[in-house]
Design a protein around this motif. Structure first.
Motif, PDB file in Angstrom:
ATOM      1  N   ILE A  32       0.861  -1.190   0.000  1.00 35.63           N
ATOM      2  CA  ILE A  32       0.000   0.000   0.000  1.00 35.63           C
ATOM      3  C   ILE A  32       0.895   1.237   0.000  1.00 35.63           C
ATOM      4  O   ILE A  32       1.740   1.380   0.877  1.00 35.63           O
ATOM      5  N   GLY A  33       0.722   2.097  -1.014  1.00 38.71           N
ATOM      6  CA  GLY A  33       1.520   3.329  -1.088  1.00 38.71           C
ATOM      7  C   GLY A  33       2.813   3.181  -1.864  1.00 38.71           C
ATOM      8  O   GLY A  33       3.482   4.174  -2.126  1.00 38.71           O
ATOM      9  N   LEU A  56      -3.158   7.738   5.184  1.00 38.66           N
ATOM     10  CA  LEU A  56      -2.111   6.977   4.505  1.00 38.66           C
ATOM     11  C   LEU A  56      -0.923   7.859   4.114  1.00 38.66           C
ATOM     12  O   LEU A  56       0.229   7.485   4.325  1.00 38.66           O
ATOM     13  N   GLN A  66      -8.877   4.955   8.134  1.00 41.19           N
ATOM     14  CA  GLN A  66      -7.419   4.878   7.994  1.00 41.19           C
ATOM     15  C   GLN A  66      -6.923   5.529   6.693  1.00 41.19           C
ATOM     16  O   GLN A  66      -5.849   6.130   6.667  1.00 41.19           O
ATOM     17  N   LEU A  67      -7.688   5.368   5.636  1.00 41.48           N
ATOM     18  CA  LEU A  67      -7.219   5.767   4.302  1.00 41.48           C
ATOM     19  C   LEU A  67      -6.753   7.227   4.204  1.00 41.48           C
ATOM     20  O   LEU A  67      -5.703   7.497   3.615  1.00 41.48           O
ATOM     21  N   THR A  95       0.667  -1.266   6.559  1.00 44.24           N
ATOM     22  CA  THR A  95       0.634   0.187   6.801  1.00 44.24           C
ATOM     23  C   THR A  95      -0.766   0.691   7.150  1.00 44.24           C
ATOM     24  O   THR A  95      -0.924   1.644   7.907  1.00 44.24           O
ATOM     25  N   ILE A  96      -1.789   0.053   6.589  1.00 47.09           N
ATOM     26  CA  ILE A  96      -3.179   0.375   6.939  1.00 47.09           C
ATOM     27  C   ILE A  96      -3.808  -0.879   7.521  1.00 47.09           C
ATOM     28  O   ILE A  96      -3.612  -1.968   6.985  1.00 47.09           O
TER      29      ILE A  96
END
Ligand SMILES: *Cc1c(COP(=O)(O)O)cnc(C)c1O
Length: 379
Positions: free
Chosen positions: A157-158, A252, A248-249, A182-183
């Motif tokens: 993610i990311g 990020l 959460q998003l 991470t999330i």
């Protein structure tokens, strides 16, 4: 002296409120929040469709099924990965064939992967290990030969590959929302695709193969009956988890910025030490640093377990490098096993250090001092 954890999820009252709102709504299983989280996450990673699941492992299982993979088929993946990567291949009835990793990136070695293609190979499953994108372009010859590329993006993610987010490169990709990532939503995952037929099929298999989802049936006026045409599963995410994901998003970008700053500090401290090899920064990828590992070089006087004991004695949590899947009892006698020298060396010599957005500067200095001390030791 406080003990510095390896990893920690980041929650505040936003997640608590989001969960309370879902409880108050009376709809807690897969429903409108899951649909909203799927759209938001697909937008963030640049895929057309997202199908939320109970975990990345179950998303990978669905990905293999919708790609038509089953008994007698071979799937090439790295052994330097969490066991879930290969377990999903076994769930589908197929055989994992392990490729070695690159000595610099610790991701699948594309040349070795391509060499392992046989007439039975149906898919290749690169892993964007600990948030560093695998070299997807170098695997393009596999796709050109008709193989499906399924990206294990559990940690990614990311992360970006050639300037675009992992998840936007036109293959099926699967993400994880486990606390180590991470999330975090507790447990959860998501399958991403640009192909509407694949998305529809994955959505059906996620819910016992039912032709109509509970939520669609609930919303329809009049009577709607579902049908079951093939064997599916219950891999549904709940609205409670999706609500946490939606909370959460928006954080990020901040999480990633903080993780990258922590990695920069580690690199600055460790790169000059001959005893340590720091994570690669290949020109084609922005690392998302789901985790941070250093490898003890041949110039380090300590072996890995001695080094880990020294860190734990200083209150620094750490973990051994990823245990290679092909050496696990479940896999070591299987047809896909063999010797993978780079995988075995990196696994035996690397150590994961604390990495999470909430790691304080003072705690990071303690980690750097403890690692610097052991890296400087001579016998
Ligand atoms: C964490 C992880 C998984 C499994 O994710 P879950 O959501 O826990 O099922 C799969 N592959 C890799 C590379 C992982 O790191």
């Amino acid at each position: 002296m406080n003990e510095i954890p390896l990893s920690r999820p980041e929650f505040d009252e936003t997640e608590a409120r989001a969960v309370a709102d879902v409880l108050a709504s009376g709809w807690v299983s897969q429903g409108p929040k899951v649909a909203e989280f799927e759209r938001a996450f697909a937008g963030r990673v640049g895929a057309r469709f997202g199908i939320a699941t109970t975990s990345c492992t179950t998303a990978l299982h669905l990905a293999l099924l919708v790609a038509g993979i089953g008994e007698g088929d071979e799937v090439i993946c790295p052994s330097y990965s969490f066991v879930a990567t290969a377990n999903a291949i076994l769930y589908a009835g197929a055989t994992p064939v392990f490729a070695d990793i690159d000595a610099h990136t610790w991701n699948i070695d594309p040349a070795d992967a391509l060499r392992r293609i046989t007439p039975r190979t149906k898919a290749i499953m690169p892993v964007h290990q600990v948030g560093l994108a695998a070299d997807l372009d170098a695997l393009a010859p596999a796709a050109a030969r008709g193989l499906t590329v399924i990206e294990d993006a559990a940690c990614a993610i990311g992360a970006t590959y050639r300037g675009r987010p992992v998840g936007s490169h036109g293959h099926i990709s699967c993400f994880s929302f486990h606390p180590r990532k991470t999330i975090c939503v507790g447990e959860g995952g998501m399958l991403m695709t640009d192909d509407e037929a694949i998305a529809d099929h994955a959505r059906q298999l996620r819910s016992h193969g039912a032709s109509v989802s509970d939520h669609a049936r609930h919303q329809a006026s009049g009577l709607v009956y579902e049908e079951y045409r093939e064997l599916g599963y219950n891999y549904r995410m709940t609205d409670l988890q999706a609500a946490i994901g939606l909370a959460q998003l928006p954080k990020l970008a901040r999480f990633l910025e903080r993780r990258r700053a922590i990695a920069d500090r580690y690199d600055t401290a460790f790169a000059p030490l001959p005893a340590l090899q720091v994570p690669a920064r290949p020109p084609y990828a922005d690392h998302a640093y789901q985790s941070y590992a250093v490898m003890l070089t041949d110039g380090c006087a300590l072996d890995r377990d001695e080094a880990m004991r020294a860190l734990v004695a200083c209150g620094v949590s750490c973990r051994r490098g990823i245990p290679p899947i092909h050496l696990e009892p479940l896999y070591r006698d299987g047809p896909g096993a063999g010797s993978l020298p780079i995988t075995e060396k990196v696994a035996a010599r690397s150590i994961f250090l604390p990495m999470y957005a909430g790691l304080s500067d003072a705690d990071q200095v303690r980690v750097i001092d403890a690692v610097g001390d052991l890296a400087g030791r001579t016998r």
